[in-house]
Design a protein around this motif. Structure first.
Motif, PDB file in Angstrom:
ATOM      1  N   GLY A 286       0.808  -1.072   0.162  1.00  0.00           N
ATOM      2  CA  GLY A 286      -0.027   0.089   0.081  1.00  0.00           C
ATOM      3  C   GLY A 286       0.895   1.238   0.182  1.00  0.00           C
ATOM      4  N   ALA A 287       0.165   2.646   0.011  1.00  0.00           N
ATOM      5  CA  ALA A 287       0.832   3.795   0.078  1.00  0.00           C
ATOM      6  C   ALA A 287       1.206   4.300   1.403  1.00  0.00           C
ATOM      7  CB  ALA A 287      -0.108   4.505  -0.649  1.00  0.00           C
ATOM      8  N   ARG A 288       0.958   3.625   2.487  1.00  0.00           N
ATOM      9  CA  ARG A 288       1.028   4.193   3.947  1.00  0.00           C
ATOM     10  C   ARG A 288       1.994   3.203   4.722  1.00  0.00           C
ATOM     11  NH1 ARG A 288      -3.021   7.859   5.811  1.00  0.00           N
ATOM     12  NH2 ARG A 288      -2.236   7.356   7.858  1.00  0.00           N
ATOM     13  N   PRO A 289       2.759   3.794   5.415  1.00  0.00           N
ATOM     14  CA  PRO A 289       3.672   2.719   6.424  1.00  0.00           C
ATOM     15  C   PRO A 289       2.738   2.094   7.194  1.00  0.00           C
ATOM     16  CG  PRO A 289       3.629   5.084   7.400  1.00  0.00           C
ATOM     17  CD  PRO A 289       2.923   5.171   5.891  1.00  0.00           C
ATOM     18  N   VAL A 290       3.421   0.894   7.754  1.00  0.00           N
ATOM     19  CA  VAL A 290       2.785   0.043   8.475  1.00  0.00           C
ATOM     20  C   VAL A 290       3.536  -0.756   9.592  1.00  0.00           C
ATOM     21  CG1 VAL A 290       3.092  -2.175   7.125  1.00  0.00           C
ATOM     22  CG2 VAL A 290       1.005  -2.093   8.344  1.00  0.00           C
ATOM     23  N   ASP A 291       2.963  -0.802  10.571  1.00  0.00           N
ATOM     24  CA  ASP A 291       3.422  -1.589  11.800  1.00  0.00           C
ATOM     25  C   ASP A 291       2.770  -2.829  11.879  1.00  0.00           C
ATOM     26  OD1 ASP A 291       4.198  -2.525  14.264  1.00  0.00           O
ATOM     27  OD2 ASP A 291       4.558  -0.772  15.355  1.00  0.00           O
ATOM     28  N   GLU A 292       3.364  -3.796  11.364  1.00  0.00           N
ATOM     29  CA  GLU A 292       2.755  -5.191  11.251  1.00  0.00           C
ATOM     30  C   GLU A 292       3.091  -6.094  12.587  1.00  0.00           C
ATOM     31  OE1 GLU A 292       0.367  -8.073   8.968  1.00  0.00           O
ATOM     32  OE2 GLU A 292       0.178  -6.008   9.482  1.00  0.00           O
ATOM     33  N   LEU A 293       2.111  -6.672  12.982  1.00  0.00           N
ATOM     34  CA  LEU A 293       2.345  -8.002  14.100  1.00  0.00           C
ATOM     35  C   LEU A 293       2.504  -9.121  13.162  1.00  0.00           C
ATOM     36  CD1 LEU A 293       2.171  -8.993  16.871  1.00  0.00           C
ATOM     37  CD2 LEU A 293      -0.139  -9.243  16.601  1.00  0.00           C
ATOM     38  N   VAL A 294       3.548  -9.778  13.065  1.00  0.00           N
ATOM     39  CA  VAL A 294       3.948 -11.078  12.442  1.00  0.00           C
ATOM     40  C   VAL A 294       3.732 -12.116  13.602  1.00  0.00           C
ATOM     41  CG1 VAL A 294       5.356 -12.401  10.920  1.00  0.00           C
ATOM     42  CG2 VAL A 294       5.265  -9.852  10.792  1.00  0.00           C
ATOM     43  N   THR A 295       2.734 -13.036  13.481  1.00  0.00           N
ATOM     44  CA  THR A 295       2.414 -14.213  14.235  1.00  0.00           C
ATOM     45  C   THR A 295       2.946 -15.394  13.781  1.00  0.00           C
ATOM     46  OG1 THR A 295       0.112 -13.966  13.787  1.00  0.00           O
ATOM     47  CG2 THR A 295       1.020 -12.833  16.021  1.00  0.00           C
ATOM     48  N   VAL A 296       3.424 -16.138  14.384  1.00  0.00           N
ATOM     49  CA  VAL A 296       3.414 -17.744  13.873  1.00  0.00           C
ATOM     50  C   VAL A 296       2.695 -18.653  14.955  1.00  0.00           C
ATOM     51  CG1 VAL A 296       5.113 -19.465  13.504  1.00  0.00           C
ATOM     52  CG2 VAL A 296       5.523 -17.241  12.978  1.00  0.00           C
ATOM     53  N   TYR A 297       1.876 -19.412  14.460  1.00  0.00           N
ATOM     54  CA  TYR A 297       1.138 -20.541  14.838  1.00  0.00           C
ATOM     55  C   TYR A 297       1.718 -21.825  14.504  1.00  0.00           C
ATOM     56  CZ  TYR A 297      -1.685 -16.422  16.096  1.00  0.00           C
ATOM     57  OH  TYR A 297      -2.321 -15.108  16.662  1.00  0.00           O
ATOM     58  N   ALA A 298       1.582 -22.857  15.461  1.00  0.00           N
ATOM     59  CA  ALA A 298       1.808 -24.313  15.419  1.00  0.00           C
ATOM     60  C   ALA A 298       0.465 -24.971  15.311  1.00  0.00           C
ATOM     61  CB  ALA A 298       2.832 -24.742  16.457  1.00  0.00           C
ATOM     62  N   ALA A 299       0.463 -25.835  14.213  1.00  0.00           N
ATOM     63  CA  ALA A 299      -0.690 -26.681  14.197  1.00  0.00           C
ATOM     64  C   ALA A 299      -0.410 -28.132  14.401  1.00  0.00           C
ATOM     65  CB  ALA A 299      -1.738 -26.414  12.769  1.00  0.00           C
ATOM     66  N   ALA A 300      -0.852 -28.809  15.390  1.00  0.00           N
ATOM     67  CA  ALA A 300      -0.433 -30.371  15.515  1.00  0.00           C
ATOM     68  C   ALA A 300      -1.439 -31.241  14.927  1.00  0.00           C
ATOM     69  CB  ALA A 300      -0.471 -30.444  16.811  1.00  0.00           C
ATOM     70  N   PRO A 301      -0.666 -32.317  14.318  1.00  0.00           N
ATOM     71  CA  PRO A 301      -1.502 -33.590  13.815  1.00  0.00           C
ATOM     72  C   PRO A 301      -2.290 -34.114  14.897  1.00  0.00           C
ATOM     73  CG  PRO A 301       0.828 -34.153  14.134  1.00  0.00           C
ATOM     74  CD  PRO A 301       0.784 -32.649  14.442  1.00  0.00           C
ATOM     75  N   ASP A 302      -2.994 -35.125  14.552  1.00  0.00           N
ATOM     76  CA  ASP A 302      -3.676 -35.936  15.544  1.00  0.00           C
ATOM     77  C   ASP A 302      -2.581 -36.798  16.481  1.00  0.00           C
ATOM     78  OD1 ASP A 302      -6.262 -35.181  14.873  1.00  0.00           O
ATOM     79  OD2 ASP A 302      -6.568 -36.767  13.419  1.00  0.00           O
ATOM     80  N   LEU A 303      -2.538 -36.665  17.593  1.00  0.00           N
ATOM     81  CA  LEU A 303      -1.410 -37.292  18.423  1.00  0.00           C
ATOM     82  C   LEU A 303      -1.987 -38.048  19.540  1.00  0.00           C
ATOM     83  CD1 LEU A 303       0.790 -34.207  18.433  1.00  0.00           C
ATOM     84  CD2 LEU A 303       1.241 -36.382  17.184  1.00  0.00           C
ATOM     85  N   ALA A 304      -1.393 -38.968  20.158  1.00  0.00           N
ATOM     86  CA  ALA A 304      -1.653 -39.707  21.306  1.00  0.00           C
ATOM     87  C   ALA A 304      -2.065 -39.049  22.496  1.00  0.00           C
ATOM     88  CB  ALA A 304      -0.655 -40.749  21.790  1.00  0.00           C
ATOM     89  N   VAL A 305      -1.633 -37.690  22.752  1.00  0.00           N
ATOM     90  CA  VAL A 305      -1.787 -36.943  23.904  1.00  0.00           C
ATOM     91  C   VAL A 305      -2.296 -35.838  22.995  1.00  0.00           C
ATOM     92  CG1 VAL A 305      -1.066 -35.616  25.884  1.00  0.00           C
ATOM     93  CG2 VAL A 305      -0.200 -37.859  25.459  1.00  0.00           C
ATOM     94  N   PRO A 306      -3.538 -35.431  23.029  1.00  0.00           N
ATOM     95  CA  PRO A 306      -4.008 -34.162  22.137  1.00  0.00           C
ATOM     96  C   PRO A 306      -3.167 -32.930  22.460  1.00  0.00           C
ATOM     97  CG  PRO A 306      -5.882 -35.377  23.574  1.00  0.00           C
ATOM     98  CD  PRO A 306      -4.440 -35.861  24.001  1.00  0.00           C
TER      99      PRO A 306
END
Length: 951
Positions: free
Chosen positions: A720-740
């Protein structure tokens, strides 16, 4: 742990036993012979210095959390600590032990005190709390600016029956969700005290939950003190009926680790008598008292009080400084979250602006707000920013007059006396009230002539209050239509308004039958006024929300998440007439916006922001500041999506953004900028890793720069045409596991500024330990092998780029111990965790609303086992089902009985009895066991009996 302060040990040696006991109460007496001044624990400093006069008021904690910036919270904390020191310089009796912050997670949006917490995510909560407490603590190596106290330990998130409800915390929910928010700040060494909560946890009041208190204390690098919540020690007998006498309860609390008794207000005599009686009865020892007094003296020593050190040199004048005013305005601007925007924001020099709604020209406080030195209102701030525009400001409240049918006269305010009586023969300015409808049958009445609220703080009604406030709000009323008129109930006293026969004074001592019937005459319709103000306006800023003292506050949970009907009508009236409409939600908590969102050109949310609410908000709406706020908690589409308010098993019940299946309206981390940010890719420094070893320590998600053996590189571009202060978040998604494992969980985050057109690779540090779950079989955190997905995007529910991470490792083996704590289950249905004794240990029993249930224990090695030994008892609650225990083993997809029914012993609740049963059928090897309970049966332990033992 011995005190690092020699002066503390000298004082401890010099104090008499009676003097030590006197120091255990919140209000400690002066001991002149030793040079000790009077002292008390606790100065409120949740988002500014509170309850002691003028001080800078910052946004509510949930608003500060929208910054996602621990460093900024440290700046706010430092300013608050300065003002606490400044007030202490004016009044040395003001304690430098501050009762802040609240780190209870925002598990459920209906919790009445959600405004006091930071986030739904425990790791984000911990990071923000570390920032705020570091600011409160100060940077001197030995002398603390103030001594922060974490509140409220543990699993406290409902106000309904808060002193008597028990929070059921299975092992995973305890270790993964509830403990981390407290562990982080305590382990960081910036906390000097912790306050236990009113509630019970797993059947035991937190104030006597010694194992939990000691667990947290063990993680502190230096001693911490435990200070009770107000009146909680007496509640152990009076409310919870957990002990028969206050002598027993006070002794148990001291043994559990409590150091200071906040009880009976300033009256210390009951505490002294109870502790003395406990000592004489042998329930406690002098060593128990010494431990508590030592911790309290250490807390005082940290402030420099005992040595006369003061490296900060704060004078009385350092309250409401220009720097603090600027910081407060900055804090509000940073807290503004843009939820929706079709391009109407930022405002482009509108010619006509309508600012309407209950917060158009109004600013409110919460229970823990200080007294602001001034108030920046939204309407005023719009006028300041757009001096050439026509700005129309209306509240939308109905202006009414109330005529007594009995006396034929109108209620009027008697000039400077502010008393209200039915004395006016005609409706004039002195008889006009603005009726503000807050929803849930709750309204306030503001005298138009003075701008003051009608209050029932005394029997006689007076229009003398500036705001709704006090522990029991005295400024709220319920209007009930009857016979074409209205009866009015004062909600604070529950009395109904009536007019005295001869004095004509308005009083709140009637019943519904004796209540006065008033003719309500509409002087000016609020909705019509809103329509007129918005008709033809270029833009309407519609400011709705809640008053923090109404329908959701300390002692009162929210009834629902709906926007008040009056506010909905006001919004629709405004949106119908204006060129564009900006829905501005000023609130302590999330709402269901539904059709309001569909009609809005833009939606912004901010918490109650204190003295700079107007300036900070308009800074963002005007585009003078870029929007940087991001949601610290999920906004669900409906309250039903959030789960049950009293359910603390977030894992088993699939609650919070981590486990829930429902798609939210706005996910954790959501918030828009005025410029478009594209997410191009995410790459990992390693796409395959080995599972780290087991550990009993929680590994939190942290902001960038905190370190981690894995780095996620997220490439983003500001298109875009304006400056930005972005929050970059990283999330972990787990597969189906023995202990949820969580479906989605925060793994790390970074804030980054991008110029227009700039593209950047942002590095987010991740510790693989964030993938760990609590495995009850090992009593430790385990990262399970499998293929995980790491995602980045605009919120937890809106991933835009992803990458896979392969975690290699051996499958977990069998339990090493043949003895199993019954409360250390992997899953359960129909059971509750309960207390084994009044002071130690856990057990399981059938929930009061159920006739039976089961608990599952994974990876049990039955090889060589011939029987099972149970430690069982019987609860006192009656049940129609037999009090029995059955044990089953998994065989493929089926469960087969491996014991006959075992009758629970005919004992009392704590009459634990060892029972044995032979294994009737099972194949040797590792399998899962399921223990079925019915009726009043309780079980604390189960243990395999092997053939060698029988021989």
């Amino acid at each position: 742990m011995i005190s690092p302060h020699p002066v503390v040990e000298e004082l401890l040696a010099a104090l008499t036993l009676d003097e030590k006991i006197a120091l255990l109460h919140q209000h400690q007496p002066a001991i002149e012979r030793l040079g000790l001044d009077a002292f008390h624990t606790g100065t409120e400093a949740l988002h500014g210095l509170s309850w002691v006069g003028i001080a800078t008021v910052f946004p509510q904690p949930v608003g500060l959390a929208a910054t996602w910036d621990p460093g900024f919270l440290a700046e706010v904390g430092a300013a608050v600590a300065t003002e606490v020191r400044a007030k202490h310089a004016q009044d040395p009796s003001l304690s430098l032990n501050v009762w802040a912050p609240v780190v209870n997670t925002l598990r459920h949006p209906l919790w009445g005190r959600g405004e006091e917490g930071y986030s739904e995510d425990p790791d984000l909560t911990a990071a923000l709390a570390i920032g705020y407490t570091q600011g409160l603590r100060g940077d001197h190596p030995t002398v603390w600016k103030t001594v922060p106290t974490l509140k409220h330990f543990l699993a406290y998130g409902n106000e309904t029956d808060r002193a008597t409800t028990s929070s059921h915390l299975p092992p995973q929910a305890l270790h993964e969700y509830e403990l981390p928010a407290f562990v982080g700040p305590v382990a960081a060494g910036c906390v000097g005290a912790v306050m236990p909560s009113y509630n019970l946890v797993n059947g035991r009041p937190t104030h006597v939950s010694g194992e939990l208190l000691q667990h947290l204390r063990d993680l502190a690098p230096e001693p911490i003190a435990y200070v009770s919540d107000a009146q909680a020690p007496s509640f152990l007998v009076d409310e919870q009926r957990y002990f028969d006498s206050h002598r027993q309860s006070h002794a148990a609390a001291l043994r559990a680790g409590l150091d200071s008794f906040t009880d009976n207000s300033e009256a210390s005599a009951p505490t002294i008598e109870r502790v003395t009686a406990a000592l004489e009865a042998g329930d406690i020892t002098a060593a128990d008292i010494d431990r508590a007094v030592r911790n309290l003296l250490i807390m005082r020593a940290r402030t420099g009080e005992l040595t006369g050190e003061d490296p900060y040199g704060v004078g009385p004048e350092q309250i409401d400084t220009p720097a603090h005013r600027a910081l407060a305005r900055d804090a509000v601007a940073r807290s503004v979250v843009v939820l929706e925007n079709d391009g109407s924001l930022p405002l482009e020099a509108p010619r006509t602006i309508a600012v309407v709604g209950p917060f158009a020209a109004h600013l409110v406080h919460d229970w823990y707000s200080g007294t602001p030195p001034y108030m920046s209102l939204i309407g005023d701030a719009v006028r300041e920013r757009f001096p050439d525009a026509e700005v129309r400001v209306v509240s939308g409240a109905d202006r009414i007059a109330l005529r007594s049918r009995t006396h034929g006269r109108y209620l009027a305010v008697a000039g400077d006396d502010v008393a209200v009586a039915a004395t006016a023969p005609e409706a004039t300015a002195s008889t006009h009230f603005d009726l503000e409808d807050w929803g849930d049958d709750t309204s306030s009445l503001r005298a138009v002539a003075s701008g003051l609220l009608l209050s029932g703080a005394e029997r006689f009604l007076r229009a003398g209050a500036r705001r709704i406030g006090e522990w029991v709000a005295q400024e709220t009323f319920r209007l009930v239509e009857t016979d074409g008129g209205v009866r009015i109930q004062h909600l604070g006293s529950k009395g109904w308004l009536r007019v005295q026969r001869d004095t004509l004074a308005l009083v709140a001592d009637g019943t519904e039958k004796t209540a006065e019937v008033f003719d309500l005459e509409l002087v000016r319709g609020g909705l019509a006024e809103v329509s007129a103000a918005c008709e033809g306006a270029d833009v309407a800023i519609v400011a709705i929300g809640n008053d923090p003292h109404v329908a959701g506050r300390e002692t009162e949970d929210r009834p629902d998440m709906r926007v008040a009907e009056r506010s909905r009508a006001l919004w629709h009236a405004a949106a119908a007439g204006a060129g564009s409409a900006v829905l501005t939600v000023v609130s302590s908590y999330p709402y269901e916006l539904g059709d309001l969102a569909a009609q809005a050109n833009a939606i912004v949310w901010l918490s109650h922001g204190g003295q700079e609410l107007g300036h900070g908000l308009v800074d963002v709406l005007s585009g003078d500041r870029e929007p940087v706020g991001r949601l610290p908690q999920t906004w669900w589409a409906s309250a039903g999506d959030a789960g049950e308010l009293f359910d603390y098993d977030v894992v088993g019940s699939a609650m919070t953004y981590r486990y829930a299946n429902a798609r939210p309206a706005y996910g954790l981390g959501h918030g828009l900028s005025y410029s478009r940010v594209e997410y191009d890719s995410i790459e990992l420094s390693a796409t395959a890793i080995d599972a780290p070893p087991l550990t009993t320590a929680h590994t939190p998600a942290r902001p960038a720069g905190s370190g981690g053996s894995l780095v996620a590189c997220v490439t983003i571009a500001n298109t875009g045409a304006r400056p930005v202060d972005e929050l970059v978040t990283v999330y972990a998604a787990a597969p189906d596991l023995a202990v949820p494992a969580p479906r989605t969980r925060l793994a790390g985050w970074a804030r980054v500024e991008l110029a227009p057109g700039e593209r950047r690779a942002v590095e987010v540090d991740i510790d693989p330990g964030v993938l760990a779950v609590w495995d009850s079989a090992d009593g430790a955190f385990r990262v399970q092998p499998g293929t995980y997905e790491l995602r980045a995007g605009r919120s937890a529910s809106e991933p835009l780029v992803s990458v896979t991470l392969l975690v290699a490792g051996a499958a977990p083996g069998a339990r090493a111990d043949a003895r199993i704590d019954a409360a250390a289950f992997h899953a359960q249905s129909g059971l509750l965790t309960s207390d084994r004794t009044r002071e130690r240990g856990q057990s399981v029993e059938v929930a009061p609303t159920r006739e039976g249930g089961w608990a599952r224990y994974d990876r049990v090695d039955l090889a060589g086992a011939t029987g099972i030994r149970l430690l069982a008892a019987r609860r006192s609650l009656p049940s129609t089902a037999p009090a029995e225990v059955r044990v089953e083993a998994r065989s493929g997809d089926a469960w087969i009985p491996v014991t006959d029914a075992i009758a629970a012993p005919d004992t009392d609740r704590y009459g634990w009895t060892s029972l044995e049963a032979a294994l009737t059928s099972t194949a040797p090897g590792v399998t899962d066991l399921r223990v079925r309970l019915s009726g009043a049966a309780r079980v604390a332990e189960l243990e395999l009996i092997c053939a060698e033992e029988r021989a």
